[in-house]
Design an enzyme around this catalytic site. Structure first.
Site, mmCIF file in Angstrom:
data_model
loop_
_atom_site.group_PDB
_atom_site.id
_atom_site.type_symbol
_atom_site.label_atom_id
_atom_site.label_comp_id
_atom_site.label_asym_id
_atom_site.label_seq_id
_atom_site.Cartn_x
_atom_site.Cartn_y
_atom_site.Cartn_z
ATOM 1 N N CYS A 145 -11.636 4.040 -0.584
ATOM 2 C CA CYS A 145 -12.953 3.814 0.020
ATOM 3 C C CYS A 145 -12.986 4.257 1.474
ATOM 4 C CB CYS A 145 -13.327 2.340 -0.092
ATOM 5 S SG CYS A 145 -14.871 1.915 0.748
ATOM 6 N N GLY B 276 -17.099 10.401 -12.092
ATOM 7 C CA GLY B 276 -16.821 8.983 -11.946
ATOM 8 C C GLY B 276 -15.341 8.711 -11.773
ATOM 9 N N HIS C 236 -45.152 -4.493 11.033
ATOM 10 C CA HIS C 236 -45.898 -3.237 10.976
ATOM 11 C C HIS C 236 -45.776 -2.519 12.314
ATOM 12 C CE1 HIS C 236 -49.045 -0.362 10.014
ATOM 13 N NE2 HIS C 236 -49.561 -0.580 11.224
ATOM 14 N N GLU D 189 -0.224 4.425 0.437
ATOM 15 C CA GLU D 189 -0.667 5.460 1.374
ATOM 16 C C GLU D 189 -1.184 4.825 2.656
ATOM 17 O OE1 GLU D 189 -2.164 9.378 -0.387
ATOM 18 O OE2 GLU D 189 -3.000 7.877 -1.770
ATOM 19 N N GLY E 66 -6.800 0.685 3.776
ATOM 20 C CA GLY E 66 -8.210 0.921 3.499
ATOM 21 C C GLY E 66 -8.459 1.558 2.156
ATOM 22 N N GLU F 127 0.847 -1.193 0.000
ATOM 23 C CA GLU F 127 0.000 0.000 0.000
ATOM 24 C C GLU F 127 0.884 1.244 0.000
ATOM 25 O OE1 GLU F 127 -2.386 2.799 -0.262
ATOM 26 O OE2 GLU F 127 -3.371 0.833 -0.235
#
Length: 465
Positions: free
Chosen positions: A40, A271, A444, A34, A37, A32
């Site tokens: 995200c 995006g 309900h 950075e 996780g 990784e």
């Protein structure tokens, strides 16, 4: 050093793949560059939901406080605390993932990974090679980066992407958001709720372009009511800076005429695209198509021993998809009998207010695929629980095949609909027809009653409509 599995990227695809591999007895490493996780956790799913919860809480007090006996005069926003709350949540979850790495004996490597031939990777820190590792299986899970308009420079000062949008020291007065997918919708709602004047520019003819038309129409109406301006079928001609007023001037072309807009900030929310540009794919000959890594049904690339999952392949760019692909990829490596993913049964959620949740075909897609359909709707305004909550916006829409009663799709907009959609996903997975579903009893009062009522409406059996 050699590993059974090396995973590139620690997002919801990467860290899940590493944990599942370790659970199955494989010596595992994860690389990784950075923070654990990935996007995200650090700049996407988690911090945005914290910000949105603050916005929803604020709007609920403003709208309904006095109805519930809560005086709401002189409400003030401490924006620094709104931000710090989101970052504290991120830190808490990061610690949890780091704990899981240690618990499962996963070797964490910090740096940029570059793929090498013969199942090796090179790790680079500060532009210097620091180590080389080999792995029997190498999984690419490097995620995605924001998609931006290449015609206009994204300086992350006046023209920004989602990462900068999560770390302003103070609220902008006016913001233009380019794009109305889930990222654009969520940021539009958040900043509007915080007091920013928000304008959306969307190249398509409707908000939330990939959603069912009824959902998009309702969302536009909802945003119109609260004062979020939308320019649809529009695109940007030119961006200039007024340094004297410290503002951005945007010349946009709409379906009718050109319009000049002014703002403090432009947020690109168009995006994401795969984050694969600098990881050495060409060096080892891994095939790509339209910017995505090409894989087979078991997530194997064209080069033996190399795999890809999540946003780097052409499946839905969603965290929960990446995690499921991660498990399937590892279990296929171990020759376990795992179920293939039905990508038409993946829930898609937007966490604005109203929330949006959907799964399966839209009405338009159902017709394009040749189905003769039955449609049922039920508004939350006719539901006792929604009325008592003073949250009656929205509806549930269901689509069934008229011939075999197959549940083709479900589309919801309203309060807490992101918590309702799993029921539909499971029912479609089990190939339930209207007969089985109408034979179930829903509590309900609850919001889930809208699902059963919408199905009853599709078959002419609605009681409360």
């Amino acid at each position: 050093m050699h590993f059974d599995v090396i995973v590139l990227g620690s997002g919801p695809g990467g860290y899940v793949a590493s944990i599942r591999a370790a659970q199955l007895g494989m010596k595992t490493a994860i690389v990784e560059k950075e923070s654990m996780g990935g996007v995200c956790l650090n700049w996407g799913c988690i911090p945005t939901k914290s910000l949105l919860n603050s916005a929803k809480f604020l709007q609920s007090i403003k709208k309904n406080g006095e109805l519930f006996g809560i005086k709401n005069e002189n409400i003030e926003i401490d924006y620094s605390k709104v931000l710090s709350k989101s970052r504290n949540i991120v830190d808490q979850i990061k610690k949890g993932i780091s704990f899981l790495m240690k618990k499962n004996g996963i070797h964490v490597i910090h740096g940029n990974a570059k793929l090498k031939k013969r199942k090796k990777i090179e790790v680079i820190q500060n532009e210097k090679s620091i180590a080389e590792y080999s792995g029997t299986h190498i999984i690419i899970a490097t995620g995605a980066v924001p998609k931006v308009d290449k015609k206009f420079q994204c300086d992350e000062k006046k023209i920004i992407t989602y990462r900068k949008a999560l770390s302003f020291s103070s609220l902008p007065k006016k913001m233009i958001i380019v794009g109305s997918g889930s990222i654009g919708i969520e940021f539009a709602y958040f900043y509007h709720s915080m007091g920013t004047k928000v304008t959306i520019i969307e190249i398509c003819s409707k908000l939330f372009p990939n959603g069912d038309n009824d959902i998009s129409d309702y969302l536009k109406s909802s945003f119109d009511k609260i004062g979020i301006k939308n320019y649809l079928s529009s695109n940007i001609n030119k961006i200039t800076y007024n340094h004297e007023n410290n503002e951005v001037i945007v010349d946009i072309k709409t379906s009718l005429k050109n319009i000049i807009l002014k703002a403090d900030i432009i947020l690109y929310a168009m995006g994401v695209i795969p984050n694969i540009q600098y990881i050495g794919l060409k060096d080892i000959g891994i095939q790509t198509e339209k910017g995505f890594i090409v894989v087979d049904e078991n997530y194997r690339t064209n080069i033996d021993g190399y795999y890809a999952i999540g946003d780097v392949i052409s499946t839905p760019s969603l965290a929960h998809v990446a995690s499921h692909e991660a498990i399937n990829c590892i279990e296929n490596i171990k020759s376990l009998n795992c179920q293939k993913i039905d990508y038409n049964n993946v829930p898609k959620c937007v966490y604005s207010l109203p929330e949006i949740a959907s799964v399966g075909y839209t009405e338009k897609e159902s017709k394009e695929n040749g189905f003769q359909i039955k449609i049922g709707k039920f508004p939350f305004s006719a539901l006792g629980r929604a009325i008592s909550d003073e949250n009656t916006d929205g509806f549930v829409k269901v689509i069934f095949d008229n011939k075999y009663d197959e549940w083709l799709g479900c589309h919801m907009i309203g309060n807490h609909v992101t918590d309702l959609i799993p029921e539909v996903v499971i029912a479609r997975k089990l190939e339930a027809t209207n007969y089985e579903i109408l034979g179930t009893i829903h509590p309900h009062p609850s919001l889930s009653e809208a699902i059963i009522e919408s199905i009853a409406n599709a078959y002419g059996k609605a009681i409360h409509l």
